[in-house]
Scaffold this motif. Sequence first.
Motif, PDB file in Angstrom:
ATOM      1  N   VAL A 340       0.879  -1.181   0.000  1.00 53.90           N
ATOM      2  CA  VAL A 340       0.000   0.000   0.000  1.00 53.90           C
ATOM      3  C   VAL A 340       0.909   1.222   0.000  1.00 53.90           C
ATOM      4  CG1 VAL A 340      -1.820   1.237   1.221  1.00 53.90           C
ATOM      5  CG2 VAL A 340      -1.760  -1.265   1.279  1.00 53.90           C
ATOM      6  N   ASN A 341       1.102   1.825  -1.162  1.00 60.05           N
ATOM      7  CA  ASN A 341       2.082   2.894  -1.311  1.00 60.05           C
ATOM      8  C   ASN A 341       1.460   4.262  -1.502  1.00 60.05           C
ATOM      9  OD1 ASN A 341       1.004   2.485  -3.815  1.00 60.05           O
ATOM     10  ND2 ASN A 341       2.904   1.790  -4.780  1.00 60.05           N
ATOM     11  N   CYS A 342       0.189   4.446  -1.096  1.00 58.18           N
ATOM     12  CA  CYS A 342      -0.443   5.754  -1.229  1.00 58.18           C
ATOM     13  C   CYS A 342      -0.034   6.647  -0.054  1.00 58.18           C
ATOM     14  CB  CYS A 342      -1.956   5.614  -1.301  1.00 58.18           C
ATOM     15  SG  CYS A 342      -2.673   4.775   0.106  1.00 58.18           S
ATOM     16  N   ARG A 343      -0.435   7.918  -0.104  1.00 59.82           N
ATOM     17  CA  ARG A 343      -0.008   8.877   0.911  1.00 59.82           C
ATOM     18  C   ARG A 343      -0.630   8.578   2.267  1.00 59.82           C
ATOM     19  NH1 ARG A 343      -1.906  13.622   2.997  1.00 59.82           N
ATOM     20  NH2 ARG A 343      -3.763  13.478   1.690  1.00 59.82           N
ATOM     21  N   ASN A 344      -1.942   8.412   2.321  1.00 56.48           N
ATOM     22  CA  ASN A 344      -2.648   8.153   3.577  1.00 56.48           C
ATOM     23  C   ASN A 344      -3.040   6.682   3.613  1.00 56.48           C
ATOM     24  OD1 ASN A 344      -4.199   8.187   5.902  1.00 56.48           O
ATOM     25  ND2 ASN A 344      -5.137  10.166   5.426  1.00 56.48           N
ATOM     26  N   ARG A 345      -2.186   5.862   4.179  1.00 49.44           N
ATOM     27  CA  ARG A 345      -2.365   4.412   4.066  1.00 49.44           C
ATOM     28  C   ARG A 345      -3.510   3.900   4.926  1.00 49.44           C
ATOM     29  NH1 ARG A 345       4.143   3.267   4.469  1.00 49.44           N
ATOM     30  NH2 ARG A 345       4.666   4.162   2.428  1.00 49.44           N
ATOM     31  N   ILE A 346      -3.725   4.503   6.093  1.00 48.42           N
ATOM     32  CA  ILE A 346      -4.831   4.044   6.930  1.00 48.42           C
ATOM     33  C   ILE A 346      -6.164   4.405   6.289  1.00 48.42           C
ATOM     34  CG2 ILE A 346      -5.966   4.374   9.165  1.00 48.42           C
ATOM     35  CD1 ILE A 346      -3.288   4.518  10.462  1.00 48.42           C
ATOM     36  N   HIS A 347      -6.250   5.579   5.706  1.00 51.18           N
ATOM     37  CA  HIS A 347      -7.491   5.979   5.037  1.00 51.18           C
ATOM     38  C   HIS A 347      -7.744   5.128   3.790  1.00 51.18           C
ATOM     39  CE1 HIS A 347     -10.883   8.621   4.695  1.00 51.18           C
ATOM     40  NE2 HIS A 347     -10.583   8.939   3.453  1.00 51.18           N
ATOM     41  N   TYR A 348      -6.671   4.568   3.225  1.00 46.96           N
ATOM     42  CA  TYR A 348      -6.823   3.654   2.089  1.00 46.96           C
ATOM     43  C   TYR A 348      -7.718   2.477   2.462  1.00 46.96           C
ATOM     44  CZ  TYR A 348      -5.651  -0.050  -1.217  1.00 46.96           C
ATOM     45  OH  TYR A 348      -5.732  -1.074  -2.125  1.00 46.96           O
ATOM     46  N   LEU A 349      -7.614   1.996   3.708  1.00 50.13           N
ATOM     47  CA  LEU A 349      -8.439   0.866   4.148  1.00 50.13           C
ATOM     48  C   LEU A 349      -9.911   1.230   4.116  1.00 50.13           C
ATOM     49  CD1 LEU A 349      -6.290  -0.290   7.210  1.00 50.13           C
ATOM     50  CD2 LEU A 349      -6.249  -1.193   4.871  1.00 50.13           C
ATOM     51  N   ARG A 350     -10.247   2.443   4.544  1.00 50.13           N
ATOM     52  CA  ARG A 350     -11.648   2.893   4.504  1.00 50.13           C
ATOM     53  C   ARG A 350     -12.138   3.012   3.062  1.00 50.13           C
ATOM     54  NH1 ARG A 350     -15.875   5.928   6.816  1.00 50.13           N
ATOM     55  NH2 ARG A 350     -16.397   7.822   5.665  1.00 50.13           N
ATOM     56  N   LYS A 351     -11.275   3.514   2.179  1.00 49.88           N
ATOM     57  CA  LYS A 351     -11.657   3.620   0.769  1.00 49.88           C
ATOM     58  C   LYS A 351     -11.869   2.237   0.158  1.00 49.88           C
ATOM     59  CE  LYS A 351      -9.841   8.110  -0.602  1.00 49.88           C
ATOM     60  NZ  LYS A 351      -9.122   8.846  -1.657  1.00 49.88           N
ATOM     61  N   ALA A 352     -11.007   1.281   0.516  1.00 49.36           N
ATOM     62  CA  ALA A 352     -11.169  -0.084   0.009  1.00 49.36           C
ATOM     63  C   ALA A 352     -12.481  -0.681   0.504  1.00 49.36           C
ATOM     64  CB  ALA A 352      -9.981  -0.946   0.452  1.00 49.36           C
ATOM     65  N   PHE A 353     -12.836  -0.393   1.753  1.00 47.70           N
ATOM     66  CA  PHE A 353     -14.127  -0.844   2.301  1.00 47.70           C
ATOM     67  C   PHE A 353     -15.283  -0.281   1.471  1.00 47.70           C
ATOM     68  CE2 PHE A 353     -17.668   0.640   4.966  1.00 47.70           C
ATOM     69  CZ  PHE A 353     -18.179  -0.567   5.419  1.00 47.70           C
ATOM     70  N   GLY A 354     -15.246   1.014   1.179  1.00 44.94           N
ATOM     71  CA  GLY A 354     -16.311   1.637   0.393  1.00 44.94           C
ATOM     72  C   GLY A 354     -16.388   1.093  -1.017  1.00 44.94           C
ATOM     73  N   TRP A 355     -15.227   0.838  -1.628  1.00 47.89           N
ATOM     74  CA  TRP A 355     -15.227   0.333  -3.001  1.00 47.89           C
ATOM     75  C   TRP A 355     -15.782  -1.088  -3.060  1.00 47.89           C
ATOM     76  CZ3 TRP A 355     -15.724   1.316  -7.721  1.00 47.89           C
ATOM     77  CH2 TRP A 355     -15.306   0.445  -8.721  1.00 47.89           C
ATOM     78  N   ASP A 356     -15.446  -1.918  -2.081  1.00 50.82           N
ATOM     79  CA  ASP A 356     -15.974  -3.284  -2.049  1.00 50.82           C
ATOM     80  C   ASP A 356     -17.500  -3.273  -1.904  1.00 50.82           C
ATOM     81  OD1 ASP A 356     -13.440  -4.292  -2.292  1.00 50.82           O
ATOM     82  OD2 ASP A 356     -13.157  -4.623  -0.137  1.00 50.82           O
ATOM     83  N   ILE A 357     -18.023  -2.389  -1.066  1.00 52.03           N
ATOM     84  CA  ILE A 357     -19.485  -2.280  -0.912  1.00 52.03           C
ATOM     85  C   ILE A 357     -20.126  -1.821  -2.219  1.00 52.03           C
ATOM     86  CG2 ILE A 357     -21.311  -1.034   0.302  1.00 52.03           C
ATOM     87  CD1 ILE A 357     -20.206  -2.512   2.421  1.00 52.03           C
ATOM     88  N   CYS A 358     -19.467  -0.865  -2.891  1.00 58.30           N
ATOM     89  CA  CYS A 358     -20.016  -0.345  -4.149  1.00 58.30           C
ATOM     90  C   CYS A 358     -20.097  -1.436  -5.208  1.00 58.30           C
ATOM     91  CB  CYS A 358     -19.157   0.815  -4.648  1.00 58.30           C
ATOM     92  SG  CYS A 358     -19.712   1.543  -6.198  1.00 58.30           S
ATOM     93  N   VAL A 359     -19.063  -2.262  -5.303  1.00 55.78           N
ATOM     94  CA  VAL A 359     -19.057  -3.340  -6.293  1.00 55.78           C
ATOM     95  C   VAL A 359     -20.168  -4.342  -6.005  1.00 55.78           C
ATOM     96  CG1 VAL A 359     -17.716  -5.285  -7.179  1.00 55.78           C
ATOM     97  CG2 VAL A 359     -16.617  -3.072  -6.821  1.00 55.78           C
ATOM     98  N   GLN A 360     -20.411  -4.609  -4.726  1.00 55.79           N
ATOM     99  CA  GLN A 360     -21.394  -5.625  -4.357  1.00 55.79           C
ATOM    100  C   GLN A 360     -22.831  -5.100  -4.358  1.00 55.79           C
ATOM    101  OE1 GLN A 360     -20.151  -7.285  -0.581  1.00 55.79           O
ATOM    102  NE2 GLN A 360     -18.045  -7.513  -1.255  1.00 55.79           N
ATOM    103  N   GLU A 361     -23.027  -3.893  -3.812  1.00 63.98           N
ATOM    104  CA  GLU A 361     -24.384  -3.402  -3.580  1.00 63.98           C
ATOM    105  C   GLU A 361     -24.711  -2.085  -4.283  1.00 63.98           C
ATOM    106  OE1 GLU A 361     -26.477  -5.253  -2.075  1.00 63.98           O
ATOM    107  OE2 GLU A 361     -25.093  -6.756  -1.298  1.00 63.98           O
ATOM    108  N   GLY A 362     -23.724  -1.404  -4.855  1.00 62.49           N
ATOM    109  CA  GLY A 362     -23.996  -0.143  -5.531  1.00 62.49           C
ATOM    110  C   GLY A 362     -23.499   1.055  -4.739  1.00 62.49           C
ATOM    111  N   ILE A 363     -23.451   2.208  -5.416  1.00 65.82           N
ATOM    112  CA  ILE A 363     -22.850   3.396  -4.831  1.00 65.82           C
ATOM    113  C   ILE A 363     -23.673   3.960  -3.680  1.00 65.82           C
ATOM    114  CG2 ILE A 363     -23.946   4.967  -6.479  1.00 65.82           C
ATOM    115  CD1 ILE A 363     -21.382   6.630  -6.407  1.00 65.82           C
ATOM    116  N   TYR A 364     -25.002   3.817  -3.731  1.00 63.58           N
ATOM    117  CA  TYR A 364     -25.827   4.365  -2.652  1.00 63.58           C
ATOM    118  C   TYR A 364     -25.638   3.573  -1.360  1.00 63.58           C
ATOM    119  CZ  TYR A 364     -28.035   7.377  -6.065  1.00 63.58           C
ATOM    120  OH  TYR A 364     -28.259   8.342  -7.017  1.00 63.58           O
ATOM    121  N   ALA A 365     -25.490   2.268  -1.490  1.00 59.44           N
ATOM    122  CA  ALA A 365     -25.193   1.455  -0.309  1.00 59.44           C
ATOM    123  C   ALA A 365     -23.817   1.809   0.246  1.00 59.44           C
ATOM    124  CB  ALA A 365     -25.266  -0.028  -0.661  1.00 59.44           C
TER     125      ALA A 365
END
Length: 436
Positions: A340-365
Motif C-alpha cells: 500500500v504505497n499511497c499517501r494516507n495508508r490508513i485511510h486507504y483501508l476505509r476507501k477499500a471498504f467503500g469500493w468493495d461495498i459499491c461493487v457488491q451493492e452499488g454506490i448508494y449502499a
Amino acid sequence: MRLQVHGERHKVSLETADDGEAASRARDLYELVVANGWTTGRRSFEAKLLNHARSLGKCATVKEIAEAYLRGGSGSIGTREEIVDNLYSLVSSVKGCEHPDYNRDKDAHARWKELVGGTALGSISEEEFQCWRLKAERGEVFSSKTGKPLALATIDKKLRLYRSIFGKKSLPAFKQLALPDDIPGISLPFFDPQPLGFVECVSSEFLMGKAVDLLFPDRLELLKVVLLCLCVGLRRGEVDRLTWRAFNFDERTIKLAPETLRRLKWRSSAGVLPLSQEINDFFKGLMGDHGKDGFVIRTPRGRNVANRKLDTLADRKGSNKYRANSVFEKVMSWLGQQGVNCRNRIHYLRKAFGWDICVQEGIYAASKALRHSNVLTTEHSYMAKKVEVIASYSKVRLPRIEASGGVAIHENGERSHADEGNIVQFELPADAPKRR
C-alpha cells in the motif's frame, strides 16, 4: 441595552458607542418591536444595522469571520481550525503578503496574522482572486514552508475549504457580521474537476489474510486498527476514540455517537454500523475485563481510559491529535510493506471498504455505509471508476437492418423495407410474458 416590550425583556446590542446614534437606534428598535413583535422586529433591526454597515464600507474582517466560524461553523473543531488557517493563508496569498513560518519566527507570524486578520473581506476584489488563480496556473504561487510552487490539486483544495466557510450550514454563524453581497472568489472554477477516485494497490482479501497471519497475536493492536478500518469503514479519528461502550455484541453493531466517540467529525458521522459474525465474535473475545469506558485501541503509554483530559487531544493539529498515534505509525509502516504505497495508508483501508461495498451493492449502499452526507462525496473520492450500465433485453430480438436500402431481415428470414411509410413489425418469442 435592555428593552422591555409586550411583557418580554431582552438585551440587545446597538453596535455603537455614540450616545446620539444609540438613542436613535434604540428608538428604531422599539418601533419595530411594537409594530411587528420581538422576533420579526429584531430581525428587521439587525438587517437594518447590516445594511448601514455596508453603506459605510464596514465589512467584516478576516479575523471576525474566522472567530464567528470557529464558534458556530459546521464540522468538528479540528476541521474548523484547518479551514480558518486556510482562510488566512489564502487571503495572504491573494493580497501578496509574505507568510512567515510559525516554527521559525513566532513574532513575525503573529504580526502577519494580525495584518491579515484586519483585512476586510469586501476590500478584496474578484479581479484579485482571478489574478491569483492565473498565477497559480503558471506556477507562481509558492508554499510558505517549502518554497516550491503549489500543485493545482492543492489550489483546488484551498478553494474548496474557502467555499465551505460560507456554506449553507455555516451561514447562521455570520448573522451579526456585515458580509459583502457578493463574496469574492467564491465562484472561481477548479483546475481539476476530475474525480480523485480510488486506486487499488492490493486487494482487500490479500490484506485481510496477511493481517491475520502476520499480526495475530503478537501485534494485536495493529490488527484491531486494520479490521476496524477495512471491515467496518471507520476513520482514523473514530478508531482512536472508539470505546467498548460502542459495541452491542448481542445485536452485532457498533454505535457511533458522542457518548461512545467523545467527538464526531460531522453530524452525519453518527450511526449504527452492522458487524459480520466473525468480526463481532473476534472483538467480543478481546473485550474481556476491559471496562465500558476503556478504549478499544490500547497504547503503551497507558492512556487507555476515556476522560476529559484526553478530549483536548482532538483540538490539536496534525498527527499529535491522535491518542494512539504510535500504533497508527506502526500500522502505516506495515501497510507499506504489504504494497500500500499511497499517501494516507490508513485511510486507504476505509476507501477499500467503500469500493468493495459499491461493487457488491452499488454506490448508494456504499455512501450509506461510509456515512457520507452526500453521494457526490462518495463518487468523487471513493470510487475507482465510473461503471457503465447498459440495459439489455435478451428475450427481445430486434430485426437486423441492412446498411443499403434499409431492408429489415426478420428471424423467419422474411424481408421488409424499414422506411417511414412501412413500420417493421416482429413477433416476440413464445416464452415472452404476455400483457393482460
